[in-house]
Design a protein around this motif. Structure first.
Motif, PDB file in Angstrom:
ATOM      1  N   ILE A  15      46.115  28.434  36.598  1.00  0.00           N
ATOM      2  CA  ILE A  15      46.182  29.718  37.074  1.00  0.00           C
ATOM      3  C   ILE A  15      47.533  30.390  37.175  1.00  0.00           C
ATOM      4  O   ILE A  15      47.760  31.193  36.337  1.00  0.00           O
ATOM      5  CB  ILE A  15      45.603  30.092  38.427  1.00  0.00           C
ATOM      6  N   ARG A  16      48.424  29.624  37.610  1.00  0.00           N
ATOM      7  CA  ARG A  16      49.885  30.039  37.662  1.00  0.00           C
ATOM      8  C   ARG A  16      50.595  30.212  36.371  1.00  0.00           C
ATOM      9  O   ARG A  16      51.068  31.238  35.739  1.00  0.00           O
ATOM     10  CB  ARG A  16      50.762  29.306  38.583  1.00  0.00           C
ATOM     11  N   ALA A  17      50.364  29.207  35.608  1.00  0.00           N
ATOM     12  CA  ALA A  17      50.932  29.163  34.235  1.00  0.00           C
ATOM     13  C   ALA A  17      50.371  29.969  33.205  1.00  0.00           C
ATOM     14  O   ALA A  17      51.004  30.913  32.558  1.00  0.00           O
ATOM     15  CB  ALA A  17      50.722  27.468  33.687  1.00  0.00           C
ATOM     16  N   LEU A  18      49.141  30.470  33.513  1.00  0.00           N
ATOM     17  CA  LEU A  18      48.396  31.325  32.525  1.00  0.00           C
ATOM     18  C   LEU A  18      48.894  32.755  32.824  1.00  0.00           C
ATOM     19  O   LEU A  18      49.236  33.526  31.884  1.00  0.00           O
ATOM     20  CB  LEU A  18      46.912  31.293  32.477  1.00  0.00           C
ATOM     21  N   ARG A  19      49.096  33.052  34.218  1.00  0.00           N
ATOM     22  CA  ARG A  19      49.626  34.300  34.692  1.00  0.00           C
ATOM     23  C   ARG A  19      50.878  34.727  34.188  1.00  0.00           C
ATOM     24  O   ARG A  19      51.201  35.634  33.519  1.00  0.00           O
ATOM     25  CB  ARG A  19      49.390  34.564  36.312  1.00  0.00           C
ATOM     26  N   LYS A  20      51.773  33.695  34.383  1.00  0.00           N
ATOM     27  CA  LYS A  20      53.136  33.650  33.883  1.00  0.00           C
ATOM     28  C   LYS A  20      53.219  33.907  32.377  1.00  0.00           C
ATOM     29  O   LYS A  20      54.137  34.449  31.805  1.00  0.00           O
ATOM     30  CB  LYS A  20      53.908  32.474  34.425  1.00  0.00           C
ATOM     31  N   ALA A  21      52.454  33.310  31.676  1.00  0.00           N
ATOM     32  CA  ALA A  21      52.417  33.021  30.157  1.00  0.00           C
ATOM     33  C   ALA A  21      52.281  34.340  29.657  1.00  0.00           C
ATOM     34  O   ALA A  21      52.632  35.026  28.540  1.00  0.00           O
ATOM     35  CB  ALA A  21      51.404  32.228  29.558  1.00  0.00           C
ATOM     36  N   ARG A  22      51.438  35.401  30.644  1.00  0.00           N
ATOM     37  CA  ARG A  22      51.050  36.749  29.997  1.00  0.00           C
ATOM     38  C   ARG A  22      52.009  37.666  30.752  1.00  0.00           C
ATOM     39  O   ARG A  22      51.739  38.830  30.550  1.00  0.00           O
ATOM     40  CB  ARG A  22      49.695  36.764  30.543  1.00  0.00           C
ATOM     41  N   ASP A  28      49.837  42.188  39.907  1.00  0.00           N
ATOM     42  CA  ASP A  28      49.282  42.679  39.039  1.00  0.00           C
ATOM     43  C   ASP A  28      47.904  42.108  39.005  1.00  0.00           C
ATOM     44  O   ASP A  28      46.658  42.958  38.860  1.00  0.00           O
ATOM     45  CB  ASP A  28      49.790  42.238  37.661  1.00  0.00           C
ATOM     46  N   ILE A  29      47.783  40.709  39.160  1.00  0.00           N
ATOM     47  CA  ILE A  29      46.528  40.080  39.008  1.00  0.00           C
ATOM     48  C   ILE A  29      45.710  40.329  40.538  1.00  0.00           C
ATOM     49  O   ILE A  29      44.478  40.606  40.442  1.00  0.00           O
ATOM     50  CB  ILE A  29      46.466  38.527  38.952  1.00  0.00           C
ATOM     51  N   ALA A  30      46.168  40.502  41.597  1.00  0.00           N
ATOM     52  CA  ALA A  30      45.495  40.704  42.745  1.00  0.00           C
ATOM     53  C   ALA A  30      45.195  42.443  42.882  1.00  0.00           C
ATOM     54  O   ALA A  30      43.756  42.378  43.267  1.00  0.00           O
ATOM     55  CB  ALA A  30      46.879  40.607  43.864  1.00  0.00           C
ATOM     56  N   ALA A  31      45.743  42.924  42.033  1.00  0.00           N
ATOM     57  CA  ALA A  31      45.181  44.495  41.945  1.00  0.00           C
ATOM     58  C   ALA A  31      43.789  44.468  41.203  1.00  0.00           C
ATOM     59  O   ALA A  31      42.882  45.159  41.821  1.00  0.00           O
ATOM     60  CB  ALA A  31      46.286  45.393  41.582  1.00  0.00           C
ATOM     61  N   VAL A  32      43.897  43.653  40.179  1.00  0.00           N
ATOM     62  CA  VAL A  32      42.638  43.599  39.219  1.00  0.00           C
ATOM     63  C   VAL A  32      41.619  43.061  39.845  1.00  0.00           C
ATOM     64  O   VAL A  32      40.367  43.448  39.945  1.00  0.00           O
ATOM     65  CB  VAL A  32      43.090  42.799  37.983  1.00  0.00           C
ATOM     66  N   LEU A  33      41.669  42.086  40.721  1.00  0.00           N
ATOM     67  CA  LEU A  33      40.840  41.175  41.581  1.00  0.00           C
ATOM     68  C   LEU A  33      40.278  42.055  43.044  1.00  0.00           C
ATOM     69  O   LEU A  33      39.404  41.495  43.630  1.00  0.00           O
ATOM     70  CB  LEU A  33      41.226  39.810  41.912  1.00  0.00           C
ATOM     71  N   ASN A  34      41.198  43.008  43.221  1.00  0.00           N
ATOM     72  CA  ASN A  34      41.049  43.780  44.637  1.00  0.00           C
ATOM     73  C   ASN A  34      41.003  42.665  45.635  1.00  0.00           C
ATOM     74  O   ASN A  34      40.461  42.686  46.659  1.00  0.00           O
ATOM     75  CB  ASN A  34      39.518  44.495  44.701  1.00  0.00           C
ATOM     76  N   ARG A  35      41.968  41.850  45.668  1.00  0.00           N
ATOM     77  CA  ARG A  35      42.481  40.690  46.487  1.00  0.00           C
ATOM     78  C   ARG A  35      43.822  40.875  46.878  1.00  0.00           C
ATOM     79  O   ARG A  35      44.734  41.555  46.197  1.00  0.00           O
ATOM     80  CB  ARG A  35      42.291  39.269  46.159  1.00  0.00           C
ATOM     81  N   SER A  36      44.123  40.111  48.076  1.00  0.00           N
ATOM     82  CA  SER A  36      45.731  40.422  48.391  1.00  0.00           C
ATOM     83  C   SER A  36      46.478  39.372  47.682  1.00  0.00           C
ATOM     84  O   SER A  36      46.034  38.352  47.309  1.00  0.00           O
ATOM     85  CB  SER A  36      45.677  39.855  49.891  1.00  0.00           C
ATOM     86  N   VAL A  37      47.761  39.644  47.479  1.00  0.00           N
ATOM     87  CA  VAL A  37      48.797  38.961  47.142  1.00  0.00           C
ATOM     88  C   VAL A  37      48.813  37.484  47.535  1.00  0.00           C
ATOM     89  O   VAL A  37      49.074  36.506  46.930  1.00  0.00           O
ATOM     90  CB  VAL A  37      50.190  39.508  46.862  1.00  0.00           C
ATOM     91  N   GLY A  38      48.785  37.550  48.897  1.00  0.00           N
ATOM     92  CA  GLY A  38      48.846  36.296  49.749  1.00  0.00           C
ATOM     93  C   GLY A  38      47.656  35.317  49.297  1.00  0.00           C
ATOM     94  O   GLY A  38      47.914  34.092  49.253  1.00  0.00           O
ATOM     95  N   TRP A  39      46.580  35.890  49.033  1.00  0.00           N
ATOM     96  CA  TRP A  39      45.433  34.940  48.940  1.00  0.00           C
ATOM     97  C   TRP A  39      45.621  34.356  47.521  1.00  0.00           C
ATOM     98  O   TRP A  39      45.352  33.262  47.493  1.00  0.00           O
ATOM     99  CB  TRP A  39      44.026  36.028  48.874  1.00  0.00           C
ATOM    100  N   LEU A  40      46.009  35.130  46.571  1.00  0.00           N
ATOM    101  CA  LEU A  40      46.143  34.644  44.991  1.00  0.00           C
ATOM    102  C   LEU A  40      47.435  33.624  45.128  1.00  0.00           C
ATOM    103  O   LEU A  40      47.105  32.337  44.628  1.00  0.00           O
ATOM    104  CB  LEU A  40      46.605  35.958  43.947  1.00  0.00           C
ATOM    105  N   ILE A  58      38.948  36.066  37.954  1.00  0.00           N
ATOM    106  CA  ILE A  58      40.379  35.508  37.456  1.00  0.00           C
ATOM    107  C   ILE A  58      40.424  35.258  35.944  1.00  0.00           C
ATOM    108  O   ILE A  58      41.417  35.661  35.199  1.00  0.00           O
ATOM    109  CB  ILE A  58      40.776  34.168  38.255  1.00  0.00           C
ATOM    110  N   ALA A  59      39.409  34.417  35.457  1.00  0.00           N
ATOM    111  CA  ALA A  59      39.228  34.162  34.031  1.00  0.00           C
ATOM    112  C   ALA A  59      39.466  35.376  33.047  1.00  0.00           C
ATOM    113  O   ALA A  59      40.153  35.552  32.339  1.00  0.00           O
ATOM    114  CB  ALA A  59      38.149  33.493  33.881  1.00  0.00           C
ATOM    115  N   GLU A  60      38.479  36.500  33.766  1.00  0.00           N
ATOM    116  CA  GLU A  60      38.540  37.793  32.893  1.00  0.00           C
ATOM    117  C   GLU A  60      39.987  38.468  32.962  1.00  0.00           C
ATOM    118  O   GLU A  60      40.299  38.983  31.868  1.00  0.00           O
ATOM    119  CB  GLU A  60      37.336  38.591  33.560  1.00  0.00           C
TER     120      GLU A  60
END
Length: 189
Positions: A15-22, A28-40, A58-60
């Motif tokens: 997940i980390r590698a995919l996020r960084k590659a993008r 950014d991802i936490a906002a899309v997921l409506n989750r906290s940065v800490g959780w992610l 997460i996949a989406e």
């Protein structure tokens, strides 16, 4: 570590590698997921295990099929991170355009990924791609027509090709599948 712990470790790292590659941040991802940065962050560090629903989101958000987020099945614990058996490859992509892809790399944490691609007969890429990557392909069988930066090529068994952040498109107008191994840096799947 048991098999379940090793599988989870691969998940967070992928997940980390995919996020960084993008080029995306945790925010950014936490906002899309409506989750906290800490959780992610905990998910990426394998301190929290996401639910199936979380994995789907997460996949989406990362633009990958959910299957990319699942660990290899059936691999002995001492092979995790080292060996990918033929029957345990992770499927990639949607297969919609007649392209069937499987991850050959043990995970997505390296500076590159290795992909086994099968281009079905009479299939073609509908929209040209232009990714911020360097890619090298090696043809195992069949023939493939490539359009790279406006230049047309046909490649067959034993041929290789390179694409460096250039627009490209592929087609297999032939009666047999074409099979290639691709190396892509940085990982995009």
């Amino acid at each position: 570590m048991n098999d379940q712990t090793l599988a989870a470790a691969t998940l967070g790292a992928d997940i980390r590698a995919l996020r960084k590659a993008r080029g995306l941040t945790l925010t950014d991802i936490a906002a899309v997921l409506n989750r906290s940065v800490g959780w992610l962050s905990q998910v990426e560090r394998d301190m929290s295990e996401p639910s199936i629903s979380d994995l789907r989101q997460i996949a989406e958000a990362l633009g990958v099929p959910m299957s990319m987020l699942f660990a290899h099945s059936g691999a002995p614990a001492d092979e995790h991170g080292y060996i990918v058996r033929a029957g345990s490859r992770r499927p990639m992509g949607s297969g919609e355009e007649g392209l069937i892809e499987e991850l050959l790399s043990p995970d997505l944490t390296d500076d590159f990924e290795m992909v086994h691609s099968t281009f079905l007969p009479h299939s073609q890429m509908q929209t040209p791609a232009n990714r911020p990557t360097q890619e090298v392909g090696y043809m195992i069988s069949g023939r493939l027509d490539l359009l790279i930066c406006g230049r047309s090529f046909t490649v067959g068994p034993g041929d290789s090709f390179r694409i460096r952040h250039e627009p490209y498109q592929w087609s297999n107008p032939y009666d047999a599948p074409a099979v290639a191994v691709w190396v892509i840096a940085p990982p995009v799947y």
